[in-house]
Write a protein that holds these residues in place. Structure first.
Motif, PDB file in Angstrom:
ATOM      1  N   ALA A 142       0.825  -1.209   0.000  1.00 13.23           N
ATOM      2  CA  ALA A 142       0.000   0.000   0.000  1.00 13.23           C
ATOM      3  C   ALA A 142       0.857   1.256   0.000  1.00 13.23           C
ATOM      4  CB  ALA A 142      -0.927  -0.006   1.218  1.00 13.23           C
ATOM      5  N   VAL A 143       1.965   1.219   0.745  1.00 10.34           N
ATOM      6  CA  VAL A 143       2.853   2.384   0.788  1.00 10.34           C
ATOM      7  C   VAL A 143       3.505   2.606  -0.566  1.00 10.34           C
ATOM      8  CG1 VAL A 143       5.004   3.263   1.778  1.00 10.34           C
ATOM      9  CG2 VAL A 143       3.269   2.245   3.261  1.00 10.34           C
ATOM     10  N   ARG A 144       3.930   1.512  -1.202  1.00  4.71           N
ATOM     11  CA  ARG A 144       4.556   1.667  -2.514  1.00  4.71           C
ATOM     12  C   ARG A 144       3.585   2.254  -3.516  1.00  4.71           C
ATOM     13  NH1 ARG A 144       6.687  -3.410  -1.068  1.00  4.71           N
ATOM     14  NH2 ARG A 144       5.227  -4.537  -2.412  1.00  4.71           N
ATOM     15  N   LEU A 145       2.304   1.951  -3.343  1.00  2.00           N
ATOM     16  CA  LEU A 145       1.289   2.500  -4.237  1.00  2.00           C
ATOM     17  C   LEU A 145       1.181   4.018  -4.086  1.00  2.00           C
ATOM     18  CD1 LEU A 145      -1.031   1.610  -6.214  1.00  2.00           C
ATOM     19  CD2 LEU A 145      -2.540   1.716  -4.237  1.00  2.00           C
ATOM     20  N   VAL A 146       1.437   4.504  -2.874  1.00  2.00           N
ATOM     21  CA  VAL A 146       1.218   5.919  -2.572  1.00  2.00           C
ATOM     22  C   VAL A 146       2.489   6.742  -2.710  1.00  2.00           C
ATOM     23  CG1 VAL A 146       0.450   7.509  -0.751  1.00  2.00           C
ATOM     24  CG2 VAL A 146      -0.676   5.323  -1.033  1.00  2.00           C
ATOM     25  N   ASN A 147       3.650   6.111  -2.588  1.00  3.59           N
ATOM     26  CA  ASN A 147       4.902   6.863  -2.568  1.00  3.59           C
ATOM     27  C   ASN A 147       5.044   7.811  -3.748  1.00  3.59           C
ATOM     28  OD1 ASN A 147       6.208   6.228  -0.186  1.00  3.59           O
ATOM     29  ND2 ASN A 147       7.126   4.354  -1.013  1.00  3.59           N
ATOM     30  N   GLY A 148       4.780   7.286  -4.937  1.00  2.00           N
ATOM     31  CA  GLY A 148       4.962   8.112  -6.136  1.00  2.00           C
ATOM     32  C   GLY A 148       4.051   9.317  -6.149  1.00  2.00           C
TER      33      GLY A 148
END
Length: 780
Positions: free
Chosen positions: A417-423
């Motif tokens: 979920a974090v990787r989805l939001v990082n960008g």
């Protein structure tokens, strides 16, 4: 076997698994390739921008006449040219009148011949506009037949509006015809002026802020399918591979996906390059052939992307223990440490803060600024996992079932979920900082012209002309549809007798016209006035050396000084002193005012006329109708639109470039988020199907997935806002500007990021519903 040989063997085995691991393997590889390919395509476009901009400048310079070779007399290789630029519904149209004086006259770039009298050559974009219903009023203005379409060599971009018209009435016989140039070739051969430090700061920040989200998305894409991959690695451990071997095999799988991404990225770039010629934003665009990536930059992308894929995979596996009978992801994970995560933003501030003490206009270290901004923005990707872990750890098990499922999922595995939001968080933070900096310096690059559009919408300058010429011109356009009034003023310059070397300006007009430039209590034809040059008539300061009763000498321009015949004119003794008033262009005039009956006679070649045009706003397209009337009345006149402000061209170009880049990054963000979301749903297909088979409502699972997205997105956008505002404040201090936060813009940038996530989530709902079917439990 040597260490290098072992790495090569294991990486190549991982590459084979990426392409030969059955449907599960190649599906994961395809998802990774698409995610990486989108990022690579944008990187290739970025590497091509310097060459595209250089080609644009070269084309513009090749057709310039600013410093083109000229001639004093007509010859077989001379060409007369005069600017004929137009404006139509807010769009600039470049134009020029041409007249060949000999058979070898130079031909403008992009043309095969010079248009004949009454003909014109047009750019493809202008031809499309003229042929469209939108160009109806423009066709009335540019009503010559089209003899040729300008080629790419004569245009800076596919969306440029440009025309060349043949005009047999052009002539240049003396200094009064300064608006007509006689040239023997095109091209100025000038070097572009360097940008000032603040504009260079904007350029550097724009590139860093737009490219970092791309790098973040590429790093996230190589980790697609990580959970399923780790299960396969456990099977490899069962046949005797050690921990280091399986990690290298995993890196090889990521390497295979990145290689597919490179190939797809080249394909995406080629497809985008073919379509770029049909896309123009604010009349700016590039030709497909101009997007030619630099060879060494393209090679750098080809090397860095696979290397980054291997490094990211090895880094991700540091917390995973792969055993022969399964894998352990530390069911009670060790709490993430904060100290090293703070080093990134603190290091960025450490690089940027020392640059805030410089004075305005000082240069700065571009590499230091780039590194500082990059560290601050990358710090978001390090801090966000820690913040999410702390947030979900504090949440209890109360609430709706969908909320409990989402929180528990994030507590167990919040990484995807974090990787989805990082960008998106990095993109929003960069956008906020950019918006703050642009807003803080906008006033410095926005010139307040002093024009008063409420008094006149257009100011028309005529070629050397006397009062009669200006009055005739004004009368012709005053009756045009859309024109409320046309006020002419004629101006001549005279020498005082005895000659003191000072020039005296004589302005001629009706009483109504003179009131546009002076404060007149009373006025009748036959009156004259002396202007103070200030807004105070009692200051006792004359705006010129002429006084009532003085004799002035007017020298008309002719071919040679011997043919000049001076005209003497005496300032009426009864001329009253009056205060000057700013005219619609914001200028305060000085000198002498004279009504028509007192106007100097026989000085047509010594004067010029200016006509202020007021529009009838009740008429549709009044501005364009007025422009057409002016153009028909005198094609060589110069029309200026009166605007209260004017923006610096370099600043405007940078903002346009930002608009281009932000649009491309926004498309990448949306596409990458969608691919990432679909990949995560695919990995959880069996879990979702199991829950449905046990009786869980689909609406509950759908809300759970939405909560799993909403929580990290909300936290990420909050963090992005804090970092973006902080970075923007530091950059404003670097530009020696007071720190001012435009919360409306901050909210707009944050809302845009949230809107992209909401759109992607909505697009992924059909796939989610399909994956919640009980038949998803089938396996091979």
């Amino acid at each position: 076997m040597s260490a290098l040989g072992g790495w090569t063997r294991d990486l190549s085995m991982g590459v084979r698994f990426a392409f030969g691991g059955g449907r599960e393997g190649w599906t994961r590889t395809l998802f990774t390739g698409i995610g990486v390919g989108l990022g690579v395509a944008l990187l290739l476009i970025t590497t091509a921008l310097p060459s595209a901009l250089a080609v644009r400048y070269e084309r513009d310079d090749a057709r310039s006449t600013t410093r083109a070779p000229s001639a004093a007399q007509p010859g077989p290789d001379t060409l007369l040219i005069s600017a004929a630029n137009q404006t139509y519904r807010g769009r600039d149209i470049g134009g020029a009148y041409l007249k060949a004086e000999g058979p070898d006259a130079p031909v403008p770039p992009g043309l095969t011949k010079i248009p004949g009298p009454g003909e014109m050559a047009v750019s493809p974009a202008l031809r499309r506009l003229l042929d469209s219903p939108e160009g109806t009023l423009l066709r009335e203005r540019l009503d010559w037949p089209v003899s040729e379409v300008i080629g790419d060599a004569g245009l800076v971009g596919p969306g440029e509006l440009l025309f060349y018209a043949g005009n047999d009435s052009l002539h240049q016989t003396g200094p009064e015809h300064y608006r007509v140039q006689r040239i023997t070739g095109f091209g100025a051969g000038e070097e572009p002026e360097p940008l000032d430090p603040v504009l260079m700061l904007l350029v550097v920040l724009t590139f860093v802020a737009l490219l970092l989200p791309v790098a973040v998305f590429i790093a996230a894409a190589v980790r697609f399918g990580g959970e399923r991959r780790d299960l396969r690695l456990a099977a490899i451990r069962l046949v005797g591979a050690d921990t280091r071997t399986v990690r290298r095999i995993a890196a090889g799988e990521a390497l295979g996906g990145s290689l597919v991404g490179l190939a797809l990225g080249v394909g995406f770039f080629a497809a985008g390059r073919a379509l770029v010629g049909s896309v123009t934003l604010r009349q700016r665009g590039v030709f497909p052939a101009d997007l030619d990536p630099s060879l060494w930059l393209a090679l750098l992308v080809a090397l860095v992307v696979p290397a980054a894929a291997v490094a990211v995979t090895l880094f991700a596996l540091r917390g995973v223990v792969v055993e022969p009978l399964g894998l352990v992801r530390r069911t009670v994970p060790r709490r993430r440490r904060i100290w090293w995560r703070l080093l990134l933003p603190l290091g960025g501030l450490g690089l940027l803060v020392p640059l805030t003490g410089g004075g305005e206009g000082e240069d700065f270290n571009q590499w230091q600024v780039s590194a500082g901004v990059a560290l601050l923005l990358v710090g978001i990707t390090a801090l966000l996992p820690w913040l999410l872990e702390r947030l979900v750890a504090l949440m209890s098990g109360s609430g709706p079932l969908s909320w409990q499922l989402a929180v528990r999922r994030l507590q167990v595995s919040g990484g995807p979920a974090v990787r989805l939001v990082n960008g998106i968080a990095v993109a929003v933070a960069g956008a906020i900082a950019l918006q703050m900096l642009f807003a803080s310096v906008e006033d410095d690059y926005t010139v307040h012209t002093g024009h008063d559009p409420s008094r006149a919408a257009l100011s028309v300058l005529l070629p050397p002309a006397d009062w009669d010429r200006g009055e005739e011109f004004a009368a012709r356009i005053a009756g045009a549809q859309g024109v409320a009034a046309a006020t002419p003023l004629a101006t001549v310059y005279a020498d005082r007798r005895p000659d003191t070397g000072d020039k005296v300006k004589i302005t001629v007009g009706t009483c109504e016209a003179l009131r546009e430039v002076a404060v007149l209590d009373s006025c009748e034809d036959g009156d004259a006035f002396v202007l103070t040059g200030t807004a105070d008539k009692d200051s006792g300061v004359y705006g010129s050396p002429a006084k009532p009763g003085d004799t002035l000498s007017i020298n008309p321009f002719t071919d040679t000084p011997k043919e000049r015949q001076s005209v003497e004119w005496t300032v009426p003794v009864a001329a009253a002193t009056v205060a000057s008033r700013e005219d619609p262009t914001g200028a305060l005039r000085d000198g002498i005012l004279a009504t028509p009956s007192l106007a100097p006679k026989g000085v047509a070649d010594a004067g010029s006329a200016q006509v202020f045009v007021e529009l009838d706003e009740s008429v549709p397209d009044a501005m364009e109708r007025a422009r057409t009337a002016v153009f028909k009345a005198d094609p060589l006149s110069r029309t200026m639109t009166l605007k209260s402000t004017r923006r610096d061209s370099d600043y405007a170009a940078i903002r346009t470039g930002l608009f281009f880049g932000a649009t491309a990054v926004l498309i990448l963000i949306a596409a990458s988020l969608l691919v990432s979301q679909l990949e995560q749903l695919r990995e959880r297909k069996r879990l979702l199907s199991s829950l449905v088979a046990f009786g869980t409502k689909r609406s509950t699972l759908s809300l759970s997935v939405l909560w799993q997205t909403a929580l990290p997105v909300g936290l990420g956008l909050a963090l992005a806002t804090v970092v973006g505002v902080g970075l923007g404040s530091v950059l404003m201090r670097m530009a020696s500007r007071p720190v001012r936060i435009d919360w409306a813009s901050v909210a707009a940038m944050t809302g845009a990021g949230a809107g992209v996530v909401a759109l992607v989530t909505a697009l992924s709902l059909p796939a989610l519903l399909r994956m919640m079917r009980p038949d998803g439990l089938r396996t091979e």
